[in-house]
Enzyme design. Sequence first.
Site, mmCIF file in Angstrom:
data_model
loop_
_atom_site.group_PDB
_atom_site.id
_atom_site.type_symbol
_atom_site.label_atom_id
_atom_site.label_comp_id
_atom_site.label_asym_id
_atom_site.label_seq_id
_atom_site.Cartn_x
_atom_site.Cartn_y
_atom_site.Cartn_z
ATOM 1 N N HIS A 30 -0.493 -16.080 -0.362
ATOM 2 C CA HIS A 30 -0.303 -14.778 -1.004
ATOM 3 C C HIS A 30 1.123 -14.263 -0.922
ATOM 4 O O HIS A 30 1.372 -13.125 -1.326
ATOM 5 C CB HIS A 30 -1.233 -13.729 -0.367
ATOM 6 C CG HIS A 30 -2.659 -13.828 -0.800
ATOM 7 N ND1 HIS A 30 -3.132 -13.293 -1.982
ATOM 8 C CD2 HIS A 30 -3.725 -14.424 -0.216
ATOM 9 C CE1 HIS A 30 -4.417 -13.537 -2.098
ATOM 10 N NE2 HIS A 30 -4.808 -14.219 -1.039
ATOM 11 N N LYS B 72 1.310 1.756 -4.407
ATOM 12 C CA LYS B 72 1.183 0.453 -3.751
ATOM 13 C C LYS B 72 1.843 0.536 -2.385
ATOM 14 O O LYS B 72 2.486 1.542 -2.048
ATOM 15 C CB LYS B 72 1.842 -0.639 -4.587
ATOM 16 C CG LYS B 72 3.324 -0.397 -4.898
ATOM 17 C CD LYS B 72 3.901 -1.495 -5.766
ATOM 18 C CE LYS B 72 3.300 -1.441 -7.140
ATOM 19 N NZ LYS B 72 3.140 -2.754 -7.753
ATOM 20 N N ARG B 73 1.686 -0.509 -1.595
ATOM 21 C CA ARG B 73 2.331 -0.569 -0.290
ATOM 22 C C ARG B 73 3.845 -0.388 -0.457
ATOM 23 O O ARG B 73 4.450 -0.902 -1.381
ATOM 24 C CB ARG B 73 2.022 -1.913 0.365
ATOM 25 C CG ARG B 73 2.591 -2.125 1.746
ATOM 26 C CD ARG B 73 1.904 -3.325 2.412
ATOM 27 N NE ARG B 73 1.828 -4.481 1.536
ATOM 28 C CZ ARG B 73 2.757 -5.444 1.484
ATOM 29 N NH1 ARG B 73 3.833 -5.375 2.249
ATOM 30 N NH2 ARG B 73 2.594 -6.478 0.692
ATOM 31 N N LYS C 232 9.138 -4.351 -3.434
ATOM 32 C CA LYS C 232 8.371 -3.691 -4.492
ATOM 33 C C LYS C 232 9.205 -2.624 -5.199
ATOM 34 O O LYS C 232 8.825 -2.116 -6.240
ATOM 35 C CB LYS C 232 7.089 -3.087 -3.915
ATOM 36 C CG LYS C 232 6.104 -4.156 -3.425
ATOM 37 C CD LYS C 232 4.851 -3.537 -2.836
ATOM 38 C CE LYS C 232 3.896 -4.583 -2.290
ATOM 39 N NZ LYS C 232 3.244 -5.396 -3.340
ATOM 40 N N THR D 273 -2.311 -6.787 -8.035
ATOM 41 C CA THR D 273 -3.594 -6.490 -8.673
ATOM 42 C C THR D 273 -3.611 -5.047 -9.172
ATOM 43 O O THR D 273 -4.369 -4.723 -10.086
ATOM 44 C CB THR D 273 -4.771 -6.717 -7.710
ATOM 45 O OG1 THR D 273 -4.515 -6.057 -6.467
ATOM 46 C CG2 THR D 273 -4.991 -8.204 -7.447
ATOM 47 N N LYS E 194 -5.326 -3.304 -12.623
ATOM 48 C CA LYS E 194 -6.186 -2.118 -12.637
ATOM 49 C C LYS E 194 -5.616 -1.038 -13.544
ATOM 50 O O LYS E 194 -6.351 -0.382 -14.293
ATOM 51 C CB LYS E 194 -6.353 -1.582 -11.210
ATOM 52 C CG LYS E 194 -7.034 -2.540 -10.259
ATOM 53 C CD LYS E 194 -6.839 -2.109 -8.815
ATOM 54 C CE LYS E 194 -7.279 -3.191 -7.845
ATOM 55 N NZ LYS E 194 -6.874 -2.905 -6.453
#
Length: 817
Positions: free
Chosen positions: A363, A554-555, A560, A662, A666
């Site tokens: 991952h 998100k985290r 990111k 993911t 969504k």
Amino acid sequence: METGRLNELTLVGGEFQNSLQRHVRYSLARDRRQLGAHDWFRAVSLAVRDWLVDRMLETEARYHKADAKRVYYLSLEFLTGRSLGNNLINLGLEDVCRSILAEEGVKLDDVLESEYDAALGNGGLGRLAACFLDSLATLGMPGFGYGINYEYGLFRQEISNGYQREKPDYWLRETSPWLIERPDESVAIPVYGRIEHGQDRQGNYNPMWMDWRVLVGVPHDMPIAGYLGQTVNVLRLYSARSSDEFDMQIFNTGDYVRAAEEQLRSETISKVLYPSDVATAGKELRLKQEYFFVACAIRDILRRYQETHDTLEALPDKVAIQLNDTHPALAVAELMRVLHDEHDVPWERAWDMTTAILGYTNHTLLPEALERWPVALFEYVLPRHLQIIREIDARLLRRAAAVWPHDTDRLRRIAIIEEGHEPQVRMAHLAIAGSHSINGVSALHSELVKTNLVPDFHALWPERFNNKTNGVTQRRWLLRANPGLARLVTEAIGNRWITDLERVRDLEPYADDAEFCERFRAVKHVNKERLATVIKETTRLMVDPATLFDVQAKRIHEYKRQLLAAMGVVHEYLRLIEDGVEPLTPRTYIFAGKAAPGYWAAKQIIKLLNNLGLIVNNDPRVRGLIKVVFVPDYRVSLAVKILPAADLSEQISTAGTEASGTGNMKLAMNGALTIGTLDGANIEIREEVGGENFFLFGLTAAEITQLRPNYNPRGYYDRDRDLRRVVDAFASDRFCPQEPGLFRWIHDMLLGQDQYFYMADFRSYIDTQKRVAEEFARGAGWTRKAVLNVARMGKFSSDRAIEEYARDIWSVRAVLP
């Protein structure tokens, strides 16, 4: 409604009402006039659990009769969130329950909101595992999860003066109605001790693991219902308990304090998700956690198998085990130990069985996220497992040396045990060596695993590597999270999309239907109003649902690039107050996410986002044109409110760093357009929805690889006035007037290493955001693109992902009634 269907609902309603009344009286021992929303939640959940248990037992009998091959999904995280609403939908009981509660003057929505999130995970990894379990059950496949029954989740996030503060997330503050304790199936797990070197009767080396301590794993089963309730599988979670026998020996010697300490030390293993591993004690606890749940799972898997099989020969034909990232990698050593040491299976046969049974999903491409454990710690906690890993490593290196003689660099790179000042066990290498299948979770990620992460392993075993692009369950993330849109889709094309998401492709013609698009916009507006209410309740900020809702949830992590989004906000703000240039469309920037407690930079970014909100939102010159919101304590129950309300989905990680994502799926599934890089599953989403319906920006992974050796962030700073002004703002105290110099580190980082290429991608990001604003201002064109995004998300169902795993890796088939 047809008479037969009406009679069926009446019968079901009567049964359910009787069950509900029984639990109010005998399980809660309360008069229903005394019940609050959470009391009703417990009563309804227990009534639902009765239905789940009946179907769970029927499912198990079906599997047993078919002697079906089973897949066991090992994951340190299962982020299930709230279960009641999902179970009501999957069992077809939602309307019945709503009606029965209404007769009592109770709103089902209030009851659903009173459930505590099951905080058994952190983010995408745990949510993916929960989606996979949903799909396995919906598809009728014998699929079971194994994990840890944490008392405390990751943490509950509070914001104090803009800073993240971690509070205990005690989701098991009361007994969960979804967990069925199975103390009679507890397992004893050895740990610590020493190795006594001996020989067997034939003179062969026979190591004996001696003087170990005992951990006891007590299983708790959470039923997982598939849609329509035909199949109910199980997520088995283990709580750690001390060994009564061992503790009593200490207790009887009079050392009462030590007996209590031993009990606490044992039970700490299932106390909290991801204890800090900065200190040695934290590392030891995390290693024990990973070993504990893997050892419990393998003992339980073998027990199940041996109930119906006299020998272990058919084990690979009846059992598949999938390792969700490196956390369960110890399954390689533990399965070998159990087969070889406890069942006397010869090493070569045990190894063939192990690799045939195990599959490994990677991952992450980030080296710091690939677990390594100090050999010294490993030897202290798991001495026999270290011996086994050394043997696996030696055989691996002999195999590699036969293929590449004299290539010592390659052998060093491929070794499981990394030599050096402090030798380390490389868990990803162990998982790869012990699995017949190694998969990434998006097309780009899987290719980078082969070419960048472990190219030597790919060269050694090219046939083992494959891709399985992630997916999410449309039942939780559209049917449950966005009932307004779900009804609209069903009215247009029928309800087969609920179990076959490819059917949403039939929605495409409606992108040019003015009436449908008007109703689509109305649904989005209702969702935005709902989120505005949540924001007001949690942050006391008023936001305008008519503005563009720009969401990054998100985290929090540097790769990111929440910081890049913050740089975009600063740019818009400075253009407004210094240049007098208004944004093309009013925008509300909505951020949510948690930073790991020990991740200083990520926590500083949260502080920056909150400070931006404080400055921007209170500047009268902004006049509501820009608003910045950080919504605290991001979790599943908050995600189902944020994601359906988003107009724009920010998926802006540095190309080549995000495995899949993911959240991107969504958000698009719920009608948000994406601004994103060619990273992770963004690439495949863009291919599916069409480049014209996706706002692409930034360097590609290949361009970054080429640029990295000679990357000069200052060159971008010198050439771009807008970028220079933004970076200089961090060096000033504009956004930290009460804490001078607080964000100077951002200025220095951006002009220094800039590991994640913020500077290189800034101009492309800003220009693309301008295109976003122009498109949103057109209205109808935006809606058309949003409808097409929904219509073209069929590929990204977890049902499709599970069917591919089952076909290509597990050889598992559905067992239907």
